[in-house]
Design a protein around this motif. Structure first.
Motif, PDB file in Angstrom:
ATOM      1  N   TYR A 168       6.102   1.990   0.681  1.00  0.00           N
ATOM      2  CA  TYR A 168       4.928   1.128   0.681  1.00  0.00           C
ATOM      3  C   TYR A 168       4.873   0.325   1.974  1.00  0.00           C
ATOM      4  O   TYR A 168       5.907  -0.149   2.460  1.00  0.00           O
ATOM      5  CB  TYR A 168       4.981   0.126  -0.478  1.00  0.00           C
ATOM      6  CG  TYR A 168       4.904   0.758  -1.840  1.00  0.00           C
ATOM      7  CD1 TYR A 168       3.680   0.938  -2.463  1.00  0.00           C
ATOM      8  CD2 TYR A 168       6.054   1.175  -2.489  1.00  0.00           C
ATOM      9  CE1 TYR A 168       3.603   1.517  -3.730  1.00  0.00           C
ATOM     10  CE2 TYR A 168       5.985   1.752  -3.752  1.00  0.00           C
ATOM     11  CZ  TYR A 168       4.766   1.920  -4.361  1.00  0.00           C
ATOM     12  OH  TYR A 168       4.696   2.489  -5.597  1.00  0.00           O
ATOM     13  N   LEU A 169       3.683   0.147   2.517  1.00  0.00           N
ATOM     14  CA  LEU A 169       3.463  -0.781   3.624  1.00  0.00           C
ATOM     15  C   LEU A 169       3.447  -2.177   3.012  1.00  0.00           C
ATOM     16  O   LEU A 169       2.623  -2.478   2.152  1.00  0.00           O
ATOM     17  CB  LEU A 169       2.129  -0.491   4.316  1.00  0.00           C
ATOM     18  CG  LEU A 169       1.701  -1.502   5.395  1.00  0.00           C
ATOM     19  CD1 LEU A 169       2.669  -1.476   6.574  1.00  0.00           C
ATOM     20  CD2 LEU A 169       0.284  -1.207   5.856  1.00  0.00           C
ATOM     21  N   THR A 170       4.371  -3.054   3.446  1.00  0.00           N
ATOM     22  CA  THR A 170       4.474  -4.399   2.885  1.00  0.00           C
ATOM     23  C   THR A 170       4.400  -5.470   3.966  1.00  0.00           C
ATOM     24  O   THR A 170       4.779  -6.608   3.743  1.00  0.00           O
ATOM     25  CB  THR A 170       5.782  -4.558   2.087  1.00  0.00           C
ATOM     26  OG1 THR A 170       6.890  -4.175   2.905  1.00  0.00           O
ATOM     27  CG2 THR A 170       5.760  -3.716   0.818  1.00  0.00           C
ATOM     28  N   ASP A 171       3.905  -5.107   5.137  1.00  0.00           N
ATOM     29  CA  ASP A 171       3.779  -6.049   6.243  1.00  0.00           C
ATOM     30  C   ASP A 171       2.541  -6.919   6.016  1.00  0.00           C
ATOM     31  O   ASP A 171       1.419  -6.418   6.003  1.00  0.00           O
ATOM     32  CB  ASP A 171       3.676  -5.297   7.567  1.00  0.00           C
ATOM     33  CG  ASP A 171       3.947  -6.173   8.763  1.00  0.00           C
ATOM     34  OD1 ASP A 171       3.281  -7.224   8.883  1.00  0.00           O
ATOM     35  OD2 ASP A 171       4.819  -5.806   9.565  1.00  0.00           O
ATOM     36  N   ASP A 172       2.764  -8.223   5.823  1.00  0.00           N
ATOM     37  CA  ASP A 172       1.657  -9.142   5.520  1.00  0.00           C
ATOM     38  C   ASP A 172       0.639  -9.262   6.649  1.00  0.00           C
ATOM     39  O   ASP A 172      -0.486  -9.705   6.424  1.00  0.00           O
ATOM     40  CB  ASP A 172       2.191 -10.543   5.193  1.00  0.00           C
ATOM     41  CG  ASP A 172       2.956 -10.575   3.884  1.00  0.00           C
ATOM     42  OD1 ASP A 172       2.716  -9.699   3.024  1.00  0.00           O
ATOM     43  OD2 ASP A 172       3.809 -11.467   3.731  1.00  0.00           O
ATOM     44  N   GLU A 220      -4.116   7.565   6.882  1.00  0.00           N
ATOM     45  CA  GLU A 220      -3.041   8.433   7.357  1.00  0.00           C
ATOM     46  C   GLU A 220      -3.486   9.043   8.671  1.00  0.00           C
ATOM     47  O   GLU A 220      -4.676   9.222   8.920  1.00  0.00           O
ATOM     48  CB  GLU A 220      -2.744   9.540   6.353  1.00  0.00           C
ATOM     49  CG  GLU A 220      -1.974   9.072   5.154  1.00  0.00           C
ATOM     50  CD  GLU A 220      -1.520  10.236   4.276  1.00  0.00           C
ATOM     51  OE1 GLU A 220      -1.847  11.403   4.583  1.00  0.00           O
ATOM     52  OE2 GLU A 220      -0.838   9.969   3.291  1.00  0.00           O
ATOM     53  N   GLY A 221      -2.522   9.375   9.508  1.00  0.00           N
ATOM     54  CA  GLY A 221      -2.826   9.974  10.794  1.00  0.00           C
ATOM     55  C   GLY A 221      -3.031   8.909  11.857  1.00  0.00           C
ATOM     56  O   GLY A 221      -2.952   7.716  11.590  1.00  0.00           O
ATOM     57  N   GLY A 222      -3.289   9.374  13.067  1.00  0.00           N
ATOM     58  CA  GLY A 222      -3.396   8.463  14.200  1.00  0.00           C
ATOM     59  C   GLY A 222      -4.814   8.069  14.539  1.00  0.00           C
ATOM     60  O   GLY A 222      -5.773   8.420  13.859  1.00  0.00           O
ATOM     61  N   PHE A 227       0.607   6.916  10.592  1.00  0.00           N
ATOM     62  CA  PHE A 227      -0.525   6.272   9.941  1.00  0.00           C
ATOM     63  C   PHE A 227      -1.076   5.177  10.841  1.00  0.00           C
ATOM     64  O   PHE A 227      -0.439   4.773  11.818  1.00  0.00           O
ATOM     65  CB  PHE A 227      -0.170   5.750   8.541  1.00  0.00           C
ATOM     66  CG  PHE A 227       0.894   4.689   8.490  1.00  0.00           C
ATOM     67  CD1 PHE A 227       0.568   3.355   8.328  1.00  0.00           C
ATOM     68  CD2 PHE A 227       2.237   5.030   8.547  1.00  0.00           C
ATOM     69  CE1 PHE A 227       1.541   2.372   8.245  1.00  0.00           C
ATOM     70  CE2 PHE A 227       3.230   4.057   8.451  1.00  0.00           C
ATOM     71  CZ  PHE A 227       2.871   2.724   8.303  1.00  0.00           C
ATOM     72  N   THR A 228      -2.275   4.723  10.519  1.00  0.00           N
ATOM     73  CA  THR A 228      -2.970   3.729  11.328  1.00  0.00           C
ATOM     74  C   THR A 228      -3.123   2.451  10.520  1.00  0.00           C
ATOM     75  O   THR A 228      -3.449   2.490   9.336  1.00  0.00           O
ATOM     76  CB  THR A 228      -4.349   4.262  11.764  1.00  0.00           C
ATOM     77  OG1 THR A 228      -4.152   5.439  12.564  1.00  0.00           O
ATOM     78  CG2 THR A 228      -5.116   3.232  12.579  1.00  0.00           C
ATOM     79  N   VAL A 229      -2.865   1.325  11.194  1.00  0.00           N
ATOM     80  CA  VAL A 229      -2.997   0.000  10.598  1.00  0.00           C
ATOM     81  C   VAL A 229      -3.910  -0.839  11.474  1.00  0.00           C
ATOM     82  O   VAL A 229      -4.171  -0.492  12.629  1.00  0.00           O
ATOM     83  CB  VAL A 229      -1.626  -0.705  10.458  1.00  0.00           C
ATOM     84  CG1 VAL A 229      -0.709   0.063   9.526  1.00  0.00           C
ATOM     85  CG2 VAL A 229      -0.970  -0.910  11.817  1.00  0.00           C
ATOM     86  N   SER A 230      -4.375  -1.951  10.918  1.00  0.00           N
ATOM     87  CA  SER A 230      -5.093  -2.929  11.735  1.00  0.00           C
ATOM     88  C   SER A 230      -4.463  -4.288  11.505  1.00  0.00           C
ATOM     89  O   SER A 230      -3.934  -4.565  10.426  1.00  0.00           O
ATOM     90  CB  SER A 230      -6.584  -2.956  11.402  1.00  0.00           C
ATOM     91  OG  SER A 230      -6.784  -3.326  10.058  1.00  0.00           O
ATOM     92  N   THR A 274       0.851  -1.187   0.000  1.00  0.00           N
ATOM     93  CA  THR A 274       0.000   0.000   0.000  1.00  0.00           C
ATOM     94  C   THR A 274       0.886   1.236   0.000  1.00  0.00           C
ATOM     95  O   THR A 274       1.753   1.380   0.865  1.00  0.00           O
ATOM     96  CB  THR A 274      -0.902   0.017   1.251  1.00  0.00           C
ATOM     97  OG1 THR A 274      -1.682  -1.173   1.270  1.00  0.00           O
ATOM     98  CG2 THR A 274      -1.795   1.239   1.266  1.00  0.00           C
ATOM     99  N   ARG A 275       0.688   2.123  -0.965  1.00  0.00           N
ATOM    100  CA  ARG A 275       1.491   3.338  -1.059  1.00  0.00           C
ATOM    101  C   ARG A 275       1.210   4.226   0.149  1.00  0.00           C
ATOM    102  O   ARG A 275       0.054   4.499   0.468  1.00  0.00           O
ATOM    103  CB  ARG A 275       1.146   4.100  -2.342  1.00  0.00           C
ATOM    104  CG  ARG A 275       2.018   5.316  -2.559  1.00  0.00           C
ATOM    105  CD  ARG A 275       1.532   6.138  -3.761  1.00  0.00           C
ATOM    106  NE  ARG A 275       2.486   7.128  -4.193  1.00  0.00           N
ATOM    107  CZ  ARG A 275       2.762   8.269  -3.560  1.00  0.00           C
ATOM    108  NH1 ARG A 275       2.152   8.557  -2.425  1.00  0.00           N
ATOM    109  NH2 ARG A 275       3.650   9.109  -4.043  1.00  0.00           N
ATOM    110  N   LEU A 276       2.303   4.686   0.800  1.00  0.00           N
ATOM    111  CA  LEU A 276       2.167   5.565   1.954  1.00  0.00           C
ATOM    112  C   LEU A 276       2.539   7.006   1.618  1.00  0.00           C
ATOM    113  O   LEU A 276       1.748   7.914   1.811  1.00  0.00           O
ATOM    114  CB  LEU A 276       3.031   5.063   3.106  1.00  0.00           C
ATOM    115  CG  LEU A 276       2.695   3.680   3.658  1.00  0.00           C
ATOM    116  CD1 LEU A 276       3.727   3.233   4.670  1.00  0.00           C
ATOM    117  CD2 LEU A 276       1.305   3.679   4.261  1.00  0.00           C
ATOM    118  N   THR A 277       3.773   7.204   1.156  1.00  0.00           N
ATOM    119  CA  THR A 277       4.289   8.541   0.874  1.00  0.00           C
ATOM    120  C   THR A 277       5.584   8.380   0.094  1.00  0.00           C
ATOM    121  O   THR A 277       5.981   7.260  -0.219  1.00  0.00           O
ATOM    122  CB  THR A 277       4.527   9.313   2.191  1.00  0.00           C
ATOM    123  OG1 THR A 277       4.853  10.677   1.899  1.00  0.00           O
ATOM    124  CG2 THR A 277       5.622   8.699   3.033  1.00  0.00           C
TER     125      THR A 277
END
Length: 147
Positions: free
Chosen positions: A118-122, A129-131, A19-22, A5-8
């Motif tokens: 890019y976020l590449t964590d499986d 973006e943001g908290g 940024f926030t992930v789940s 996923t493109r971040l910046t």
């Protein structure tokens, strides 16, 4: 890049990129990006960028990035915990001082491709973006440090 996923852009990574992930359980967590002192990434000829979960290992409810434009405090290639001053190496995540000595930040997999991060964590899904949206937007504790 199709598998992230493109971040910046790597050039735009500064002290305030949050940024926030789940995860698989649906629990949302904050992550911050940091350029390291490792020089340039040989595969991309750009800055080395790493991502870390936004909490101090010594006190998990204490974020490094406090939101509302108050980014992570960095000094000499280290992220500084705003509560007790423990410093974590941005290349390894390790801390060798203060209350968090002997602990490491939790790294999140990112990849820089053609200058884009890019976020590449499986195990994680990009949410936004943001908290996280706090009730009052303030950290859970106050700092006694002046940076």
């Amino acid at each position: 890049m199709d598998d992230g996923t493109r971040l910046t852009t790597a050039a735009d990574v500064d002290d305030s990129y949050l940024f926030t992930v789940s995860g698989p359980s649906g629990l949302e967590e904050e992550v911050f990006l940091a350029r390291t002192d490792a020089g340039r990434d040989e595969s991309t000829d750009g800055p080395v960028v790493r991502a870390w979960k936004n909490f101090c290992m010594h006190e998990p409810d204490q974020p490094f990035h406090r939101g509302d434009g108050v980014g992570v405090a960095f000094r000499d290639g280290q992220a500084i915990c705003p509560r007790h001053g423990s410093m974590f190496d941005l290349d390894t995540g390790d801390c060798d001082n203060g209350p968090a000595a002997g602990q490491s930040m939790v790294e999140v997999d990112v990849t820089v491709d053609d200058g884009v991060v890019y976020l590449t964590d499986d195990n994680l899904t990009f949410e936004h973006e943001g908290g996280l949206d706090d009730d009052d937007g303030m950290p859970s504790s106050t700092s006694h440090l002046g940076l």
